[in-house]
Design an enzyme around this catalytic site. Structure first.
Site, PDB file in Angstrom:
ATOM      1  N   ALA A 482       1.213  -1.282   0.084  1.00 33.59           N
ATOM      2  CA  ALA A 482       0.167   0.319   0.107  1.00 33.59           C
ATOM      3  C   ALA A 482       0.959   1.465  -0.387  1.00 33.59           C
ATOM      4  O   ALA A 482       0.307   2.199  -0.973  1.00 33.59           O
ATOM      5  CB  ALA A 482      -1.041   0.104   0.784  1.00 33.59           C
ATOM      6  N   GLU A 483       1.831   0.768   0.210  1.00 33.47           N
ATOM      7  CA  GLU A 483       2.417   2.354   0.841  1.00 33.47           C
ATOM      8  C   GLU A 483       2.858   2.693  -0.878  1.00 33.47           C
ATOM      9  O   GLU A 483       3.878   3.818  -0.674  1.00 33.47           O
ATOM     10  CB  GLU A 483       3.602   2.760   2.537  1.00 33.47           C
ATOM     11  CG  GLU A 483       2.786   2.413   3.595  1.00 33.47           C
ATOM     12  CD  GLU A 483       1.709   3.571   3.872  1.00 33.47           C
ATOM     13  OE1 GLU A 483       3.132   5.054   3.540  1.00 33.47           O
ATOM     14  OE2 GLU A 483       0.889   3.678   4.204  1.00 33.47           O
ATOM     15  N   SER A 484       4.419   1.764  -0.663  1.00 28.28           N
ATOM     16  CA  SER A 484       5.716   1.466  -1.585  1.00 28.28           C
ATOM     17  C   SER A 484       5.337   0.880  -2.617  1.00 28.28           C
ATOM     18  O   SER A 484       6.510   0.926  -3.824  1.00 28.28           O
ATOM     19  CB  SER A 484       6.620   1.501  -0.848  1.00 28.28           C
ATOM     20  OG  SER A 484       7.086   0.384  -0.883  1.00 28.28           O
ATOM     21  N   TYR A 591      -8.061   3.354   2.516  1.00 30.03           N
ATOM     22  CA  TYR A 591      -6.969   2.298   3.489  1.00 30.03           C
ATOM     23  C   TYR A 591      -7.409   1.587   3.769  1.00 30.03           C
ATOM     24  O   TYR A 591      -6.703   0.634   3.934  1.00 30.03           O
ATOM     25  CB  TYR A 591      -6.446   3.858   3.681  1.00 30.03           C
ATOM     26  CG  TYR A 591      -4.195   3.519   4.168  1.00 30.03           C
ATOM     27  CD1 TYR A 591      -3.837   3.402   3.495  1.00 30.03           C
ATOM     28  CD2 TYR A 591      -4.362   3.360   5.474  1.00 30.03           C
ATOM     29  CE1 TYR A 591      -2.613   3.429   3.684  1.00 30.03           C
ATOM     30  CE2 TYR A 591      -3.540   2.666   6.140  1.00 30.03           C
ATOM     31  CZ  TYR A 591      -2.067   2.489   5.300  1.00 30.03           C
ATOM     32  OH  TYR A 591      -0.754   1.946   5.480  1.00 30.03           O
TER      33      TYR A 591
END
Length: 649
Positions: A482-484, A591
């Site tokens: 999800a982040e990178s 999210y």
């Protein structure tokens, strides 16, 4: 570790150094003549041209465009050179570089300036300028100002066109554009138009004396809608003053009441239910229907929530979110049959709410992975595409912006199977986000390519650090996705760095806490260090404001501790799934659901089954596990074998 491209192409390191040298003005083309035949040499030249753009002569620019026009590097330079020619007012140079396929509004206005300056402003020119004028009600680029001045001088801005743009600016809540559109109107009309714009900026009593026309009603209702967004509690009072004076219809009243209800409900302010009820059904859209349901859930008014959900239309109502929530509120009301029916429909979808619905039914999760096949011939054709080769090499030397330009050029010519093959090749180079940005946009079936869309790297480190911190490894993998998207060089606008997107201050704090060497922000670009620090930080958040619950932790991680504290205090004790749905911020709401769903998919990839999402969101990492099935094939959904390169690291 050397990249695949650097192993196959020893010159790639020299090209990387050449680009850096060209950017600083230190590149010696003569001493590097052998690089001229390298596929990336155009980007070396581009780096030097971009550095010298302000003093570049037309001949060098034209020569570069002749060599590389049609390639990503040439078109990237073309856009910048056209901007520079506009700045210089060098319309001959602009004309030489122009391509009619360019859609950018600023550049199209520059082109119209060039055409006018070169004496080619004919009837077609007028039509093109009018199209831009009429396109929207928002402010246009400054390059368009001179075009509109020339258009006006040619008699091409009639009062009708001015009012048309004025009306669009009204709908867009743009008082400055309203004034600009009114400048050439007859004096009496201009005065009224400016008074309209003033009312858009600040409600005032002069509107009570406006003529009772369609335009007056339209302006007043859009202006009051704008006002209702900021001061929703006063909207009804203003309607009671201005509506009767101007003869508001249901359409105009609904426009104002819509904004009042939306911004009250989305903050769960007192009176939300009453304001939602005051909005005429003709003014409702999907967004307001969603908030009518969410607001009722927040108050635990299950009858109102069920009515709101069942008032939704297809395809909104068919989304797994609302099917599941229909089941939940029906269950709250004791209607087990209706709840089971809604759960069965939701559970057919491999999404967060589909997984929750399967848990309520006590059945396996639905998952139908697609493993495409391709021929060696097709794979070779994709691999030999020059633009794709350049994209992969640019990614390998960490020029991702340029790599994306080449990638987009390549895949624009690919069909679905070739696009999938290109994504597979990108993953062999550690370029995992291509699956996110390239699959499922044109063909929804591509969303079933779970191996490509959910890559795994550094699995041993993830498992080790998850165990060390008492976390579920699938959650850690999901956070990284999800982040990178497993890009160790990722850096956000907020200066969050690396796989787990920690800001340097947090990284330094966690390094000191867990005893990891800290070499400044560069430490965060190391994948193992990022996972070690990020996983420890996740544990710290879980034990802190997360209260041991991942769904609180995720909400706070995304939105910050202050909003989380507010949401917890507003709805204490609410069931986790319903609490998530009542999060005020859409970004955070999505999210939380996204990471929890990703966790299920990573569990499937890493173990073949999954911790139930109902247990996972509560932090019961030792809870019940479930299997996967594909109804289409009537067989278990076995994990796809991961290619060797996805296991490296």
């Amino acid at each position: 570790m050397p990249t695949q491209s650097s192993r196959l192409d020893p010159q790639l390191a020299r090209v990387k150094a050449a680009i850096v040298a060209a950017e600083s003005g230190a590149f010696d083309a003569g001493a590097n003549a052998d690089l001229a035949k390298h596929p990336l040499y155009g980007w070396v030249e581009y780096a030097g041209l971009r550095r010298d753009l302000g003093s570049l002569d037309d001949a060098r620019a034209d020569a570069f465009l002749r060599r590389y026009g049609g390639q990503a590097v040439g078109e990237t330079f073309r856009t910048q050179w056209l901007g520079e020619a506009t700045r210089r007012q060098d319309w001959a140079a602009f004309d030489a570089a122009w391509k009619p396929t360019i859609k950018d509004t600023a550049l199209r206005c520059s082109w119209l300036q060039a055409e006018n300056a070169l004496g080619r402003a004919d009837a077609s020119w007028t039509q093109q300028a009018q199209l831009i004028w009429r396109a929207a009600g928002e402010s246009l680029p400054s390059q368009c100002d001179a075009v509109f001045t020339a258009l006006d001088a040619r008699g091409g801005l009639t009062p009708e066109l001015r009012w048309e743009r004025f009306d669009k600016a009204t709908e867009a809540w743009q008082p400055s554009v309203m004034r600009a559109a009114a400048r050439g109107l007859p004096a009496s009309d201009a005065a009224l138009a400016n008074d309209y714009a003033a009312f858009m900026e600040a409600v005032n009593d002069r509107a009570l004396q406006w003529p009772r026309t369609d335009r007056s009603r339209r302006v007043a209702s859009y202006a009051l809608a704008r006002y209702a967004k900021s001061v929703p509690q006063d909207a009804q009072a203003q309607l009671d003053r201005f509506g009767p004076a101007l003869g508001f219809t249901e359409l105009e009243r609904g426009r104002v009441l819509y904004q009042s209800a939306l911004w009250t409900a989305s903050s769960y302010e007192p009176g939300s239910a009453q304001r939602l009820a005051a909005v005429p059904e003709s003014a409702y859209d999907d967004r307001l229907r969603e908030w009518r349901a969410r607001e009722a859930i927040a108050r635990s008014d299950w009858s109102a929530a069920l009515t709101a959900i069942r008032s939704m239309r297809s395809p909104q109502h068919d989304d797994s979110r609302w099917l599941y929530l229909e089941g939940r509120v029906a269950e709250k009301l004791g209607d087990r049959e209706a709840a089971q029916r809604a759960y069965r429909a939701a559970a057919a979808k491999p999404e967060f709410h589909g997984f929750l619905a399967a848990d309520r039914l006590g059945q396996p999760y639905t998952l139908c992975p697609w493993i495409p096949g391709d021929s060696p011939t097709a794979r070779a054709a994709v691999g030999n595409d020059p633009a794709l080769q350049r994209a992969l090499m640019l990614h390998d030397i960490e020029r991702d912006g340029w790599a994306v330009a080449e990638w987009n050029d390549a895949v624009s010519r690919f069909d679905s199977m070739r696009r999938i093959t290109a994504v597979e090749l990108a993953q062999q180079h550690g370029w995992f986000d291509r699956a996110v940005f390239s699959l499922g946009k044109e063909d929804p079936e591509e969303l079933r390519l779970y191996t490509l869309r959910f890559p795994i790297r550094h699995e041993a480190t993830i498992r080790r650090e998850a165990q060390r911190n008492g976390l579920d490894p699938a959650w850690v993998a999901a956070e990284i996705r999800a982040e990178s998207v497993f890009n160790p060089n990722a850096r956000s606008g907020a200066n969050a760095i690396g796989l787990m997107q920690l800001v340097p201050a947090t990284g330094a704090s966690m390094a000191a806490k867990v005893g990891v060497p800290w070499n400044g922000e560069q430490s965060l670009y190391d994948p193992d260090t990022s996972i070690i620090l990020g996983t420890a930080y996740l544990r710290q958040l879980l034990d802190g404001y997360g209260d041991g619950k991942p769904y609180f932790t995720l909400a706070g991680y995304n939105a910050g501790p202050a909003p989380l504290a507010r949401w917890k205090s507003q709805r204490p004790g609410m069931d986790p799934d319903l609490w998530i749905e009542t999060i005020t911020y859409k970004e955070t709401r999505d999210y939380v659901a996204r990471v929890l769903a990703f966790s299920v998919l990573y569990d499937w990839r890493m173990t073949g089954n999954a911790l139930r999402v109902s247990d996972r969101l509560r932090g019961a990492f030792d809870g019940q596990r479930t299997s996967f099935t594909c109804p289409l094939a009537n067989r278990p959904a076995a994990p796809q074998a991961m290619p060797p390169q996805a296991r490296r690291g």
